[in-house]
Design an enzyme around this catalytic site. Structure first.
Site, short mmCIF file in Angstrom:
data_model
loop_
_atom_site.label_atom_id
_atom_site.label_comp_id
_atom_site.label_asym_id
_atom_site.label_seq_id
_atom_site.Cartn_x
_atom_site.Cartn_y
_atom_site.Cartn_z
N ASP A 1 0.85 -1.19 0.00
CA ASP A 1 0.00 0.00 0.00
C ASP A 1 0.89 1.24 0.00
O ASP A 1 1.75 1.38 0.86
CB ASP A 1 -0.85 -0.04 1.28
CG ASP A 1 -2.09 0.83 1.17
OD1 ASP A 1 -3.14 0.39 1.63
OD2 ASP A 1 -1.97 1.94 0.64
N ASP B 1 -2.98 2.49 -6.00
CA ASP B 1 -1.92 2.52 -4.99
C ASP B 1 -1.82 1.24 -4.16
O ASP B 1 -1.30 1.27 -3.05
CB ASP B 1 -2.11 3.73 -4.06
CG ASP B 1 -3.44 3.66 -3.30
OD1 ASP B 1 -4.25 2.79 -3.62
OD2 ASP B 1 -3.64 4.49 -2.40
N GLU B 2 -2.30 0.13 -4.69
CA GLU B 2 -2.31 -1.12 -3.92
C GLU B 2 -2.10 -2.33 -4.81
O GLU B 2 -2.60 -2.36 -5.94
CB GLU B 2 -3.70 -1.33 -3.32
CG GLU B 2 -3.97 -0.71 -2.00
CD GLU B 2 -5.39 -1.01 -1.63
OE1 GLU B 2 -5.63 -2.04 -0.97
OE2 GLU B 2 -6.27 -0.24 -2.04
#
Length: 390
Positions: free
Chosen positions: A10, A104-105
């Site tokens: 993350d 974003d992961e």
DNA sequence: TCTGGGGTCCTAGGACCC
DNA sequence: TCTGGGGTCCTAGGACCC
């Protein structure tokens, strides 16, 4: 038998981190990403902003009341995507199986990689160091025997976290995290669980799968049964592919002018169709969304017999759909256009391809799109330019 | 407090077919 | 005629996530 090991990676306060990368002077500011309009909300909050109680999805007005001197910066999605791709490329060097689940992961299947990168914790540290050195961005890493545990572990220790939950501690970890932070369980389901007299994850574990399904519905019941045991509830798709393409906008002030509404629908139709062409996909269903000032929201959709070939076709359908939910003079807060039932391919699945009048439109639009992408000048379909000038 | 934008998945009802 | 059951597709709404 190889022990399963999953990483969840993350990027910490990602949008804010990229902005600070590009603008080091933002470092000491209370930075939030979001528009300036009075109807904007916070798209992302820096950690400094979070200390004021500011969080994403909060109305900007409220954020300003909490911290009058905050710095609001409009989002630059292309820039964030660029950095996202760089990070994902690094992740691919650590695992042949990287599953990106948002900008974003990502999940990494790290099973059987200890010979290359060491034990899970060492591999996690190496990954964090590599990303930091090559991009300047900080990540949190969660490690577990299932994706769900890995995901919750990365959330447990952040920012700049590294948290590994060993298989024998899974249940204890779930209980420590608690019902309120169980991933996939939002406000509504939490209330439903409370209404059933359940207060803890341990109590939830006392319910059989059948009983949970009867009480909370098939999918949610099954999800809760597995989640509370740390098992993957089967909600992280093996390969995520687009099943819809949509765009929507909230007006700064409500709009009741039909000509303006139609103009917006036209430009949105072009936008979604351009994205479909770009992604080499086709759609079968056209939908619009309308929100009135009192926040009541309608969606209307249609699935024409003929394949959807052109932006103009999307526009014509969208206009018709709008007429189902809107009468002249009614003010509208938000309007949107979407394509659904999207499938791979640049050609319709079937149908009389050559007889379809929209086929010609499609070709013209494709040419316009190619021109607009290759040059600096924005080339739009003639009809769009006419309406905008008129 | 007065609520963005882009998605995914699930549910329930109705149409339609065999 | 007062009436089954299963399957699939479509539609609208809603929960949830980032």
């Amino acid at each position: 038998m190889i022990e399963p090991v999953f990483f969840h990676v993350d990027l910490d306060a990602f949008y804010a981190a990229v902005e600070t990368l590009d603008h080091p002077e933002y470092k000491d500011e209370v930075l939030v990403i979001g528009g300036k309009s009075h109807r904007s909300v916070v798209a992302a909050a820096s950690y400094k902003a979070r200390t004021y109680g500011i969080h994403s999805a909060m109305p900007m007005g409220q954020a300003l009341r909490l911290c009058p001197h905050l710095l609001a910066v409009p989002p630059r999605m292309e820039r964030y995507s660029e950095e996202s791709r760089r990070v994902m490329a690094i992740l691919s060097r650590f695992s042949p199986s990287v599953q990106q689940i948002s900008i974003d992961e990502a999940f990494l299947d790290m099973s059987g990689t200890s010979r290359l990168f060491g034990l899970p914790r060492e591999a996690g540290m190496l990954l964090k160091k590599t990303v930091k050195e090559e991009t300047g961005l900080v990540i949190s890493v969660g490690i577990g025997a299932t994706r769900l545990i890995a995901k919750m572990a990365s959330d447990y220790d952040k920012p700049d976290g590294l948290c590994r939950v060993s298989p024998s501690k899974q249940i204890a970890f779930i209980d420590a995290v608690g019902l309120k932070k169980l991933w996939g369980v939002g406000k509504v389901t939490q209330q439903a669980i409370a209404d059933a007299g359940i207060k803890t994850t341990g109590e939830l574990r006392g319910w059989s799968k059948e009983r949970l399904q009867h009480r909370f519905g098939n999918a949610m019941g099954s999800f809760l049964y597995h989640a509370v045991r740390g098992e993957d509830p089967g909600i992280f798709p093996e390969e995520s592919r687009s099943r819809s393409i949509s765009t929507e906008t909230t007006f700064n002030t409500d709009v009741s002018d039909e000509e303006i509404l139609h103009q917006v629908l036209l430009s949105m139709s072009h936008e979604v169709m351009a994205r479909a062409l770009d992604e080499k996909v086709m759609a079968r269903t056209i939908a619009i969304k309308v929100r009135y000032p009192d926040f009541t929201t309608y969606t209307v959709q249609t699935t024409p017999d003929a394949p959807i070939l052109s932006a103009n076709q999307v526009y014509e359908q969208a206009k018709g759909l709008l007429a189902q939910k809107w009468r002249a003079g009614m003010p509208i807060r938000l309007i949107g256009v979407g394509l659904h039932q999207v499938y791979d391919g640049e050609r319709p699945l079937q149908g009389e391809l050559f007889e379809d009048p929209h086929e010609k439109e499609r070709t013209l639009e494709q040419v316009a799109l190619t021109l607009s992408k290759s040059g600096k000048h924005l080339v739009k379909a003639a009809s769009l330019q006419e309406k905008q000038q008129g």
